[in-house]
Design a protein around this motif. Structure first.
Motif, PDB file in Angstrom:
ATOM      1  N   PRO A 200     -32.946  -5.754  -0.916  1.00 16.11           N
ATOM      2  CA  PRO A 200     -32.938  -7.216  -1.026  1.00 16.11           C
ATOM      3  C   PRO A 200     -31.755  -7.803  -0.238  1.00 16.11           C
ATOM      4  CG  PRO A 200     -33.277  -6.232  -3.179  1.00 16.11           C
ATOM      5  CD  PRO A 200     -32.979  -5.110  -2.248  1.00 16.11           C
ATOM      6  N   GLY A 201     -32.051  -8.750   0.637  1.00 19.00           N
ATOM      7  CA  GLY A 201     -30.994  -9.437   1.397  1.00 19.00           C
ATOM      8  C   GLY A 201     -30.692  -8.811   2.745  1.00 19.00           C
ATOM      9  N   LYS A 202     -31.218  -7.629   3.048  1.00 20.63           N
ATOM     10  CA  LYS A 202     -30.920  -6.984   4.341  1.00 20.63           C
ATOM     11  C   LYS A 202     -31.577  -7.761   5.474  1.00 20.63           C
ATOM     12  CE  LYS A 202     -29.277  -2.422   4.731  1.00 20.63           C
ATOM     13  NZ  LYS A 202     -29.441  -1.042   4.978  1.00 20.63           N
ATOM     14  N   GLU A 203     -30.799  -8.118   6.465  1.00 22.45           N
ATOM     15  CA  GLU A 203     -31.355  -8.937   7.552  1.00 22.45           C
ATOM     16  C   GLU A 203     -32.247  -8.118   8.479  1.00 22.45           C
ATOM     17  OE1 GLU A 203     -28.139 -10.972   9.547  1.00 22.45           O
ATOM     18  OE2 GLU A 203     -28.348 -12.664   8.146  1.00 22.45           O
ATOM     19  N   ILE A 213     -32.885 -12.094  13.424  1.00 20.61           N
ATOM     20  CA  ILE A 213     -34.063 -12.857  13.861  1.00 20.61           C
ATOM     21  C   ILE A 213     -34.154 -14.167  13.084  1.00 20.61           C
ATOM     22  CG2 ILE A 213     -36.578 -12.800  14.079  1.00 20.61           C
ATOM     23  CD1 ILE A 213     -36.365  -9.728  14.146  1.00 20.61           C
ATOM     24  N   LYS A 214     -34.338 -15.263  13.827  1.00 23.02           N
ATOM     25  CA  LYS A 214     -34.556 -16.571  13.186  1.00 23.02           C
ATOM     26  C   LYS A 214     -36.064 -16.848  13.238  1.00 23.02           C
ATOM     27  CE  LYS A 214     -30.006 -18.421  14.101  1.00 23.02           C
ATOM     28  NZ  LYS A 214     -29.541 -18.095  12.775  1.00 23.02           N
ATOM     29  N   ALA A 340     -27.896 -18.055   6.198  1.00 24.77           N
ATOM     30  CA  ALA A 340     -27.517 -18.153   7.619  1.00 24.77           C
ATOM     31  C   ALA A 340     -28.704 -18.557   8.492  1.00 24.77           C
ATOM     32  CB  ALA A 340     -26.967 -16.799   8.076  1.00 24.77           C
ATOM     33  N   GLY A 341     -29.866 -18.733   7.875  1.00 26.77           N
ATOM     34  CA  GLY A 341     -31.055 -19.127   8.642  1.00 26.77           C
ATOM     35  C   GLY A 341     -31.751 -17.953   9.306  1.00 26.77           C
TER      36      GLY A 341
END
Ligand code: FES
Length: 361
Positions: A200-203, A213-214, A340-341
């Motif tokens: 959970p939370g890993k970008e 990645i946005k 952070a988007g």
């Protein structure tokens, strides 16, 4: 000329036949030499010598048993990274040297024991066996059984229990060498194959750029490959590869995902929409057939095609299989956008990734 004509030719007109040309009908150039008379060995006439031979055979079988135990001990007791220097062979692994030596001794002693047994104690009388028809009649079968029984008796296995027991012991222990080698198959995977590096939370990191990645980076019709942060290869300012943690390649293989942007109205599954972000959905890149990486996307049909055996998955319908040998849907990764988007994982995959085999584990 007929025999009638020949008999009418006078004797003096016939050619002369040399005396050596006459071969007596009864002579046989390949006379059967017969078998030489049997000469008894020392062990045939001296019971003490026979007993000594028995002990020698048993000694060889006992050595074989000890060597097999030594083999097993070498496997579990010697550090496999230990190196020793042996004259002539140079530097070699201590465990390999011990395994090879002990197994060689175990097998050699069984062979030597059997040969010594045959040469000293089993009967050495030569026996002539006449050829016979393939199908044996009842008398022949009876004869064979009698001969077999006689052979068993001649081998003295019935009368020499020491040999019998030690031989059975040696033969029973040798296969254990193969059993202990099963340890080389490595540790049991346990639940390792059910989890990936996603937490959970890993970008989500773009595999090509190495950057987070946005949502706007994912455009319709394109396929974006991503990995969890910490598993993407990076290069330093001088172009040198930066060190990654041990086993990163295996972890990256298990965790690889691909991202596509779909029109929310095209998505058939509510759960799929909820697990994505505004039509962006993330799926495992590993085919559920036998684990090939998938990489062919048809924008019009939302189908994802595996190049190995043509399994086809519908990305607009929970990654279900629409064609090919794969037995289950492609696992979806639940994602969200963080503060952070950037796109990030909400959890690990809810089911094992890769070949269906692991699901049964
Ligand atoms: S591995 Fe994908 S179809 Fe066989």
């Amino acid at each position: 000329m007929s025999s009638q004509d020949k008999s009418e030719v006078p004797e003096e007109h016939l050619p002369e036949v040399p005396a050596s040309a006459h071969v007596p009908a009864e002579s046989d150039p390949f006379a059967d030499p017969g078998l030489p008379a049997h000469e008894p060995r020392r062990t045939d006439i001296d019971e003490k010598a026979a007993n000594r031979a028995e002990r020698q055979v048993a000694f060889l079988f006992v050595i074989s048993m000890l060597a097999t135990i030594g083999f097993i001990w070498s496997y579990v007791g010697i550090d496999k990274d230990r190196i020793i220097d042996i004259f002539f062979f140079g530097k070699i692994g201590a465990q390999n040297a011990a395994l090879g030596g002990t197994l060689g001794i175990a097998l050699f002693c069984i062979g030597a024991g059997a040969i010594h047994w045959a040469r000293t104690l089993m009967t050495d009388e030569e026996i002539v066996q006449e050829r016979h028809e393939f199908t044996s009649d009842p008398e022949t079968r009876e004869y064979a059984i009698r001969e077999f029984t006689q052979g068993a008796s001649d081998s003295v296995i019935g009368r020499r229990p020491l040999i019998r027991r030690t031989m059975i012991g040696a033969m029973a222990l040798v296969p254990l060498s193969g059993v202990v080698l099963l340890r080389d198959l490595g540790p049991m995977p346990g639940t390792k194959l059910r989890h990936t590096e996603w937490k959970p939370g890993k970008e989500l990191i773009n595999e090509a750029t190495g950057l987070p990645i946005k949502p706007d980076d994912i455009v319709k019709g394109s396929l974006t490959m991503a990995l969890p942060e910490g598993l993407v290869e990076k290069y330093g300012p001088a172009g040198q590869k930066e060190e990654l943690s041990h086993g990163w390649l295996e972890k990256a293989g298990m965790s690889a995902i691909l991202l596509v942007r779909l029109e929310p109205k095209d998505v058939k599954s509510k759960k799929e929409l909820a697990w994505g972000h505004e039509g962006i959905v993330a799926y495992s890149k590993i085919c559920t057939h036998v684990g090939c990486p998938i990489g062919l996307y048809e924008q019009q049909t939302h189908h994802l095609l595996c190049p190995c055996h043509q399994s086809t998955f519908d990305l607009a319908d929970d990654g279900k299989v629409v064609f090919g040998p794969a037995a289950r849907s492609l696992p979806q990764l639940k994602i969200h956008v963080n503060e952070a988007g950037n796109l990030a994982a909400s959890q690990d995959f809810a089911e094992p990734v890769g070949a269906s085999f692991w699901e049964r584990g």
